[in-house]
Design a protein around this motif. Structure first.
Motif, PDB file in Angstrom:
ATOM      1  N   TYR A 118      46.310  54.800  21.956  1.00  0.00           N
ATOM      2  CA  TYR A 118      45.300  54.506  20.941  1.00  0.00           C
ATOM      3  C   TYR A 118      44.062  53.891  21.590  1.00  0.00           C
ATOM      4  O   TYR A 118      44.166  53.028  22.470  1.00  0.00           O
ATOM      5  N   GLY A 122      39.513  51.721  18.103  1.00  0.00           N
ATOM      6  CA  GLY A 122      39.846  52.418  16.870  1.00  0.00           C
ATOM      7  C   GLY A 122      39.426  53.875  16.855  1.00  0.00           C
ATOM      8  O   GLY A 122      39.426  54.559  17.872  1.00  0.00           O
ATOM      9  N   ARG A 123      39.018  54.321  15.688  1.00  0.00           N
ATOM     10  CA  ARG A 123      38.741  55.731  15.435  1.00  0.00           C
ATOM     11  C   ARG A 123      37.300  56.102  15.810  1.00  0.00           C
ATOM     12  O   ARG A 123      36.366  55.333  15.614  1.00  0.00           O
ATOM     13  N   THR A 125      34.886  59.268  14.689  1.00  0.00           N
ATOM     14  CA  THR A 125      34.822  60.433  13.813  1.00  0.00           C
ATOM     15  C   THR A 125      33.381  60.707  13.429  1.00  0.00           C
ATOM     16  O   THR A 125      32.529  59.806  13.458  1.00  0.00           O
ATOM     17  N   HIS A 155      39.263  61.344  16.155  1.00  0.00           N
ATOM     18  CA  HIS A 155      40.472  60.991  16.907  1.00  0.00           C
ATOM     19  C   HIS A 155      40.688  59.480  16.883  1.00  0.00           C
ATOM     20  O   HIS A 155      39.742  58.701  16.782  1.00  0.00           O
ATOM     21  N   LYS A 156      41.962  59.116  16.987  1.00  0.00           N
ATOM     22  CA  LYS A 156      42.351  57.717  17.146  1.00  0.00           C
ATOM     23  C   LYS A 156      42.876  57.454  18.551  1.00  0.00           C
ATOM     24  O   LYS A 156      42.729  56.349  19.072  1.00  0.00           O
ATOM     25  N   GLN A 157      43.527  58.457  19.139  1.00  0.00           N
ATOM     26  CA  GLN A 157      44.011  58.314  20.506  1.00  0.00           C
ATOM     27  C   GLN A 157      43.018  58.925  21.479  1.00  0.00           C
ATOM     28  O   GLN A 157      42.180  59.750  21.111  1.00  0.00           O
ATOM     29  N   GLN A 207      38.978  61.546   4.932  1.00  0.00           N
ATOM     30  CA  GLN A 207      39.216  60.272   5.618  1.00  0.00           C
ATOM     31  C   GLN A 207      38.529  59.082   4.949  1.00  0.00           C
ATOM     32  O   GLN A 207      38.810  57.930   5.307  1.00  0.00           O
ATOM     33  N   GLU A 214      38.320  50.640   7.513  1.00  0.00           N
ATOM     34  CA  GLU A 214      38.043  50.377   8.930  1.00  0.00           C
ATOM     35  C   GLU A 214      36.594  49.945   9.159  1.00  0.00           C
ATOM     36  O   GLU A 214      36.115  49.902  10.290  1.00  0.00           O
TER      37      GLU A 214
END
Length: 248
Positions: A118, A122-123, A125, A155-157, A207, A214
């Motif tokens: 991760y 965080g994310r 996008t 993506h998060k990872q 999302q 978030e």
């Protein structure tokens, strides 16, 4: 290139999952989005759903391989994913051209000794700028692209540590490993060349509740969506590279 006398090249798309139902209903699934860019003469494309098990074919059965994104997480090391990772590792050893996107980018890194997990922030996008490093200026796929260009991402990872001997090609302020190459012909990109503006926008809509939690603004991200022709061109550039390799 004159294709009249060229041999047909065989491309496999390793499908590593299925998108949100809302997107699948409107736009089809991950493989459909790749195929929309691959209406190219003398090209045979086969979709292999690796979530049902690693390909039964050998890497050498293909002239080139795409690996799609996925809602799965590489770090979960699901059996199908680990089996596909081993298959990709063998493909790299055999010198088969590979182009991995998002999950495919991360799985390629995992297959060749990198670390995936991760992202600490965080994310990521939406549509964001990708910056090329100097190494990209001599890369077969990236060398004719501008030094910075917009690309769609979600993506998060991430690839936290690149594989040993990987060549870092691109980054941005959030993600240090937006693109890399292993050896002479295996690429991973964290961004999504196959996304259209409509697909990116629908991702953000789906999302939105999570993004608000978030502290990300869906509205601002929506407003920042733009065309990504340079990013998308990498799909055809890869096919052209595969064709050149097959003629040697």
């Amino acid at each position: 290139m004159n294709l009249s006398n060229a041999a047909e090249i065989r491309i496999a798309i390793l499908k590593t999952g299925t998108t949100y139902p809302e997107l699948k209903e409107r736009f089809g699934d991950f493989d459909t989005w790749f195929l929309a860019h691959l209406d190219i003469p003398k090209l045979s494309v086969t979709v292999l759903d690796v979530t049902q098990g690693a390909p039964t074919s050998q890497p050498t059965d293909w002239d080139g391989v795409f690996v799609t994104g996925s809602p799965a997480m590489v770090s979960d090391k699901e059996p199908w994913s680990e089996a596909t990772s081993r298959w990709l590792g063998n493909a790299v050893k055999e010198g088969i051209p590979i182009f991995g996107v998002c999950y495919g980018h991360q799985l390629l890194a995992h297959a060749t000794g990198g670390l995936v997990g991760y992202h600490p922030k965080g994310r990521e996008t939406g549509t964001h700028t990708v910056e090329l490093r100097d190494a990209a200026m001599s890369d077969p796929l990236f060398r004719d692209l501008p030094r910075s260009f917009p690309a769609h991402l979600t993506h998060k990872q991430s690839v936290l540590d690149l594989p040993e001997n990987a060549v870092l090609l691109a980054y941005n302020a959030f993600e240090p490993h937006e693109a890399f190459r292993i050896g002479e012909c295996a690429w991973g990109v964290q961004f999504h060349p196959e996304f259209s503006e409509e697909i990116m926008g629908t991702y953000l809509s789906v999302q939105a509740p999570e993004l608000e939690q978030e502290n990300l603004s869906p509205g601002t991200l929506m407003d920042n969506i733009q065309k990504t022709p340079d990013a998308s061109s990498l799909l055809v550039r890869f096919v052209e590279f595969v064709r050149e390799c097959s003629q040697k």
